[in-house]
Design a protein around this motif. Structure first.
Motif, PDB file in Angstrom:
ATOM      1  N   ILE A 203       0.886  -1.128  -0.126  1.00 28.00           N
ATOM      2  CA  ILE A 203       0.086  -0.162   0.042  1.00 28.00           C
ATOM      3  C   ILE A 203       0.790   1.237  -0.137  1.00 28.00           C
ATOM      4  O   ILE A 203       0.290   2.302  -0.366  1.00 28.00           O
ATOM      5  CB  ILE A 203      -0.941  -0.129   1.252  1.00 28.00           C
ATOM      6  N   HIS A 204       1.941   1.300   0.466  1.00 26.61           N
ATOM      7  CA  HIS A 204       2.934   2.231   0.407  1.00 26.61           C
ATOM      8  C   HIS A 204       3.352   2.603  -1.073  1.00 26.61           C
ATOM      9  O   HIS A 204       3.310   3.641  -1.426  1.00 26.61           O
ATOM     10  CB  HIS A 204       4.411   2.208   1.002  1.00 26.61           C
ATOM     11  N   CYS A 205       3.373   1.550  -1.612  1.00 23.96           N
ATOM     12  CA  CYS A 205       3.592   1.697  -3.286  1.00 23.96           C
ATOM     13  C   CYS A 205       2.443   2.031  -4.018  1.00 23.96           C
ATOM     14  O   CYS A 205       2.457   2.986  -4.863  1.00 23.96           O
ATOM     15  CB  CYS A 205       4.133   0.158  -3.651  1.00 23.96           C
ATOM     16  N   ILE A 267      -5.791   6.009   2.447  1.00 23.10           N
ATOM     17  CA  ILE A 267      -5.771   4.670   3.057  1.00 23.10           C
ATOM     18  C   ILE A 267      -5.086   5.071   4.523  1.00 23.10           C
ATOM     19  O   ILE A 267      -5.300   4.474   5.255  1.00 23.10           O
ATOM     20  CB  ILE A 267      -4.909   3.523   2.355  1.00 23.10           C
ATOM     21  N   HIS A 268      -3.794   5.620   4.501  1.00 19.64           N
ATOM     22  CA  HIS A 268      -3.015   5.876   5.589  1.00 19.64           C
ATOM     23  C   HIS A 268      -3.771   6.878   6.593  1.00 19.64           C
ATOM     24  O   HIS A 268      -3.535   6.751   7.634  1.00 19.64           O
ATOM     25  CB  HIS A 268      -1.487   6.275   5.108  1.00 19.64           C
ATOM     26  N   ALA A 269      -4.415   7.880   5.974  1.00 14.59           N
ATOM     27  CA  ALA A 269      -5.105   9.052   6.948  1.00 14.59           C
ATOM     28  C   ALA A 269      -6.324   8.253   7.589  1.00 14.59           C
ATOM     29  O   ALA A 269      -6.096   8.477   8.915  1.00 14.59           O
ATOM     30  CB  ALA A 269      -5.675   9.849   6.017  1.00 14.59           C
ATOM     31  N   HIS A 281      -3.752  -3.454  13.899  1.00 13.39           N
ATOM     32  CA  HIS A 281      -2.556  -3.412  13.372  1.00 13.39           C
ATOM     33  C   HIS A 281      -2.390  -2.359  12.082  1.00 13.39           C
ATOM     34  O   HIS A 281      -3.449  -2.434  11.358  1.00 13.39           O
ATOM     35  CB  HIS A 281      -2.151  -4.821  12.906  1.00 13.39           C
ATOM     36  N   HIS A 282      -1.414  -1.711  11.802  1.00 21.42           N
ATOM     37  CA  HIS A 282      -1.331  -0.691  10.853  1.00 21.42           C
ATOM     38  C   HIS A 282      -1.539  -1.177   9.454  1.00 21.42           C
ATOM     39  O   HIS A 282      -2.414  -0.792   8.798  1.00 21.42           O
ATOM     40  CB  HIS A 282       0.001   0.115  10.979  1.00 21.42           C
ATOM     41  N   GLY A 283      -0.904  -2.334   9.066  1.00 24.03           N
ATOM     42  CA  GLY A 283      -0.911  -2.793   7.772  1.00 24.03           C
ATOM     43  C   GLY A 283      -2.442  -3.411   7.319  1.00 24.03           C
ATOM     44  O   GLY A 283      -2.863  -3.626   6.197  1.00 24.03           O
TER      45      GLY A 283
HETATM   46 FE   LIG Z   1       2.221   2.334   6.548  1.00 26.52          FE
END
Ligand SMILES: [Fe+2]
Ligand SMILES: NC(=O)c1ccc[n+]([C@@H]2O[C@H](COP(=O)([O-])OP(=O)(O)OC[C@H]3O[C@@H](n4cnc5c(N)ncnc54)[C@H](O)[C@@H]3O)[C@@H](O)[C@H]2O)c1
Length: 381
Positions: A203-205, A267-269, A281-283
């Protein structure tokens, strides 16, 4: 075949099975002779930590350990770590673990001798220039998970416990001087952590690739990072001891962290707000939220995701990619909705405000507002 890499970008990376043996040499090469080993409470009770302590002791670096770290670490953890670091008169940090321990280790080094509060260095504008870079001791990072890429990142994420928000703290010198990426250290991860951290890398990518900012270097890295996760995460799930695929996952994690210099997204926000209030869990949280955010962003990213799909061997352009994501989550056992992680509708208003003020969302392809973030939460829960 075992994969080995000696890279100098974005920092010195020593990747390969068994390379944890080089820890003493790595410390020596960056001038660390009395490190504080920083890891989390759970890893502290596993043999991996004893092994690393043994290696440090054998190379004359002593065996000092700090373990008061929660998953999703807090400012209280940071204060305790700084106290231990100074009391022990240490000259550097060895951070061992997933993103939680790596981030906290990096922030202990960063904050040990600053005079301003850590919140003054939130990753906004040029806040980082307020820090005194000359007093930051060196950091050696040893990831035990393959997800956040914190081992090659210039940021650390911690919870501000008074305000109940996750803050990203940034400084170029938070970047570890050396990362030792030994895939054998990731073999013992519980399955859900292997999956959750692997999805964080993906998801970072994905969010970096989708961000509208101009950064072709990151664009290329993001695309290849997605390919590596698509191919190798299922292989490590099928066989936890597949060291070659574990090595590829470590590369993908590092690539994700490099790529998201181009920006993250909704997604991260959203995941940061959920993580603070529900300690998920974050991921894994990211992975649950991903399809709804893709649907929101569709009209802005359709073209570029179609190009990515072609590279990734996915037929059907954007819709094909969307269906791939749903199927990928299903085969990896990722829950469909946030309610399966214990998230209810009762705090949506609060989480919406938190998500809107999270800088990660500022590079989302479709600008976020109260209305579309509330709708996202409704769809994700
Ligand atoms: Fe992340
Ligand atoms: N710095 C960054 O750029 C960045 C990027 C993304 C996320 N983050 C942050 O990182 C944190 C999440 O990190 P994470 O996803 O790596 O999870 P984590 O560090 O919280 O680890 C999750 C769990 O897995 C365990 N674990 C890790 N490696 C293990 C191993 N080899 N064997 C057995 N157990 C193991 C840990 O003890 C912990 O209980 C969050 O706070 C998130 O906000 C930081």
């Amino acid at each position: 075949m075992s994969l080995v890499g000696d890279w100098s970008y974005p920092t010195t990376i020593r990747l390969g099975a068994g390379r944890i043996q080089e820890l003493g040499d790595a410390c020596d090469s960056v001038g660390i002779h009395k490190p504080l080993l920083v890891t989390d409470r759970i890893l502290a009770n596993l043999s991996i930590t004893q092994r690393v302590l043994g290696l440090l002791e054998k190379s004359g670096c002593g065996s000092s350990l700090f373990t008061k770290i929660e998953p999703n670490p807090t400012d209280t953890n940071l204060e305790a770590g700084i106290y231990t670091f100074k009391k022990g008169d240490h000259d550097g940090i060895v951070a061992l673990g997933g993103g939680s321990a790596l981030d906290l280790g990096k922030l202990i080094a960063f904050m040990a001798y600053q005079t301003r509060p850590v919140w003054d260095f939130e990753d906004v504008g040029d806040n980082w220039t307020r820090a005194n870079a000359a007093v930051i001791p060196p950091i050696v990072a040893v990831p035990t998970a393959a997800g956040t890429g914190s081992e090659v990142g210039r940021a650390g994420v911690i919870i501000n416990s008074r305000e109940q928000v996750k803050k990203i703290i940034f400084h170029p010198k938070i970047l570890p001087s050396i990362a030792i990426c030994d895939p054998e250290l990731t073999v013992g991860m519980p399955l859900n952590i292997t999956v959750g951290t692997g999805m964080d890398a993906f998801i970072h990518c994905l969010e970096a690739f989708s961000s509208p900012l101009y950064h072709p270097m990151c664009q290329g890295i993001a695309l290849e990072g997605m390919r590596l996760v698509k191919k190798h995460l299922p292989l490590v799930v099928a066989d936890a001891n597949n060291i070659e695929s574990r090595a590829h996952m470590m590369s993908a994690a590092a690539m994700g962290a490099v790529a998201f210099q181009k920006g993250l997204g909704a997604i991260h926000a959203i995941s940061h707000s959920v993580g603070v209030l529900y300690n998920t869990h974050h991921g894994m949280t990211n992975a649950v939220v991903m399809p709804s955010v893709l649907a929101l962003n569709k009209r802005a990213i359709e073209n570029r995701i179609s190009k990515a799909s072609a590279y990734l061997g996915i037929k059907g352009g954007f819709d094909g990619f969307y269906n791939f994501v749903l199927e990928f989550r299903r085969t990896l056992g990722i829950p469909d909705k946030l309610r399966e992680l214990g998230v209810g509708h009762d705090r949506v208003e609060q989480m919406t405000e938190m998500a809107l003020s999270d800088p990660s969302g500022h590079s989302n392809p479709i600008p976020l507002n109260r209305g579309n973030v509330m709708e996202l939460f409704a769809a994700c829960i």
